[in-house]
Design an enzyme around this catalytic site. Structure first.
Site, PDB file in Angstrom:
ATOM      1  N   LYS A 175      62.929  28.945  65.828  1.00  0.00           N
ATOM      2  CA  LYS A 175      61.842  29.428  66.681  1.00  0.00           C
ATOM      3  C   LYS A 175      60.564  28.641  66.376  1.00  0.00           C
ATOM      4  O   LYS A 175      60.390  28.200  65.243  1.00  0.00           O
ATOM      5  CB  LYS A 175      61.598  30.919  66.439  1.00  0.00           C
ATOM      6  CG  LYS A 175      62.818  31.801  66.584  1.00  0.00           C
ATOM      7  CD  LYS A 175      63.269  31.933  68.015  1.00  0.00           C
ATOM      8  CE  LYS A 175      64.448  32.896  68.120  1.00  0.00           C
ATOM      9  NZ  LYS A 175      64.906  33.071  69.523  1.00  0.00           N
ATOM     10  N   HIS A 294      77.142  30.454  73.301  1.00  0.00           N
ATOM     11  CA  HIS A 294      76.082  31.404  73.642  1.00  0.00           C
ATOM     12  C   HIS A 294      76.405  32.015  74.998  1.00  0.00           C
ATOM     13  O   HIS A 294      76.946  31.342  75.871  1.00  0.00           O
ATOM     14  CB  HIS A 294      74.718  30.715  73.687  1.00  0.00           C
ATOM     15  CG  HIS A 294      73.569  31.673  73.648  1.00  0.00           C
ATOM     16  ND1 HIS A 294      73.203  32.432  74.741  1.00  0.00           N
ATOM     17  CD2 HIS A 294      72.715  32.021  72.651  1.00  0.00           C
ATOM     18  CE1 HIS A 294      72.170  33.194  74.420  1.00  0.00           C
ATOM     19  NE2 HIS A 294      71.851  32.968  73.157  1.00  0.00           N
TER      20      HIS A 294
END
Length: 481
Positions: A175, A294
């Site tokens: 992140k 994902h």
């Protein structure tokens, strides 16, 4: 012209429209071991009987159309048609039914999830006679399963490649997901891996943007992997997202990852598509790469209880198409996921044989005939206080992935990784010594934090963080009984 065709056409063709249930509702049908079975949650329009609605689903997802056609006489509809063989009311819901449909295996191309989904869910969901429709579960017969390669490697082969046993694997999503330069991104990867994580990860929408082109990211991440491996003596990996605008570009990125010698790459299997995903899974098997999956876009498809496709179906489809990991919710974090439902599809991902169990939302017994298993990934809004529950819920064969729960540590990325690794090792040790993680989890973490300042700091930061929202997708009343 064959005698069979002559007999059919000689009877004469009678044009017109007839009720679907006259042909496609067959309550006396005995399912075959080779049939693909589907459980649909059907909400008919007012005035449409459930038998007609279930038959319409069977017809429109197999051989039927809105009117009788002359060419029906040129084939054997009894051989190829889908059959609605059972209907049950959903207790606690108004005008909802579970319609069970059997499809003959000859309707489907071998080894093609794309064709299977195009047939079963490709057109029928827009049918006007239905207010809503949801595919709750599929039974994939062994005869069809054996036409798929499945996951590139599977759980045991992955553990052997990594030389890591007896605990869940630890990961972290870097992140902020967008905006970092490749060098700064690689630095974060290195710090997390050096701190004790097994994996770091590209987020689902990290592809090849102007601020960080894919080749630069791959190079800096590979450098981070090799440097952290040299310092820790452990095998490390970063999920390099190979998802791209074309299959050719996706495979080009996968080839470059192979040349770098990294252990694992990644794909967004729903936005990328099943055809691309299956091609990438075959490439990974042939080239010794693990494949992380994902599920970006899944909630668009699976979150609403009365319409769409349940994630247990998408999970089964992924096991057929191929992937060594897939995100599966957390139960305790920020993302949707009721415990029993989640554990149901987690078992469908990992185990060879799963019995029908309506209390966990499993409508059919599923035999995977030794198709390799997939590691479920718990990710989304989790931190060190969740570690006991996650270890208890998911067990050893899982990946526990902390993004903000690593990078949000007040002392930095490496201390955040240390805190997670210490918490995990403490939970595994306590479990192995006979402690109940569900009951004693908080005390286990507090005790471990006494000798780990990194864990103590993490505990202080996230001590009051909770996500107390009810799941939208819950078990029906008749399944709970």
């Amino acid at each position: 012209m064959s005698p069979q065709t002559e007999t059919k056409t000689s009877v004469g063709f009678k044009a017109g429209v007839k009720d679907y249930k006259l042909t496609y509702y067959t309550p006396d049908y005995e399912t075959k071991p080779t049939d693909i079975l589907a459980a649909f949650r059907v909400t008919p329009q007012p005035g449409v009987p459930p038998e007609e609605a279930g038959a319409a689903v069977a017809a429109e997802s197999s051989t039927g159309t809105w009117t009788t056609v002359w060419t029906d006489g040129l084939t054997s509809l009894d051989r190829y048609k889908g059959r609605c063989y059972h209907i049950e009311r959903v207790f606690g819901e108004k005008d909802q039914y579970i319609a069970y449909v059997a499809y003959p295996l000859d309707l489907f191309e071998e080894g093609s999830v794309t064709n299977m989904f195009t047939s079963i869910v490709g057109n029928v969901f827009g049918f006007k006679a239905l207010r809503a429709l949801r595919l709750e579960d599929l039974r994939i017969p062994p005869a069809y399963t054996k036409t798929f390669q499945g996951p590139p490697h599977g759980i045991q082969v992955e553990r052997d490649k990594l030389n890591k046993y007896g605990r869940p694997l630890l990961g972290c999503t870097i992140k902020p997901k967008l905006g970092l330069s490749a060098k700064n991104y690689g630095r974060a990867v290195y710090e997390c891996l050096r701190g004790g994580l097994d994996f770091t990860k590209d987020d689902e929408n990290v592809n090849s943007q102007p601020f960080m082109r894919w080749r630069d990211r791959f190079l800096f991440c590979a450098e981070a992997i090799y440097k952290s491996q040299a310092e820790t003596g452990e095998i490390k990996g970063h999920y390099l997202n190979a998802t791209a605008g074309t299959c050719e570009e996706m495979l080009r990125r996968a080839c470059f990852a192979k040349e770098l010698g990294v252990p694992i790459i990644m794909h967004d299997y729903l936005t990328g598509g099943f055809t691309a995903n299956t091609s990438l899974a075959h490439f990974c098997r042939e080239n010794g790469l693990l494949l992380h999956i994902h599920r970006a876009m899944h909630a668009v498809i699976d979150r609403q209880k009365n319409h769409g496709i349940h994630f247990r179906v998408l999970a089964k489809a992924l096991r057929l198409s191929g992937g060594d990991h897939i995100h599966a919710g957390t139960v305790v974090g920020k993302l949707e996921g009721e415990r029993e439902i989640t554990l149901g599809f987690v078992d469908l991902l990992r185990d060879n044989f799963v019995e029908k169990d309506r209390s966990r939302g499993i409508y059919f017994t599923q035999d995977w005939v030794s198709l390799p298993g997939v590691l479920p990934v718990a990710s989304g809004g989790i931190h060190v206080w969740h570690m006991p529950a996650l270890t208890d819920i998911f067990g050893d064969d899982s990946v526990l992935q902390f993004g903000g729960g690593t990078l949000g540590h007040p002392w930095g990325n490496a201390p955040g990784a240390v805190a997670n690794r210490v918490a995990l090792e403490a939970c595994v040790q306590a479990r192995n010594e006979g402690l109940n993680l569900a009951q004693d989890g908080n005390s286990i973490i507090r005790q471990a934090s006494k000798w780990s300042p990194e864990l103590a700091a993490a505990c202080e930061v996230w001590k009051e963080i909770q996500f107390n929202f009810k799941s939208v997708d819950t078990l029906d009343l008749n399944e709970i009984k």
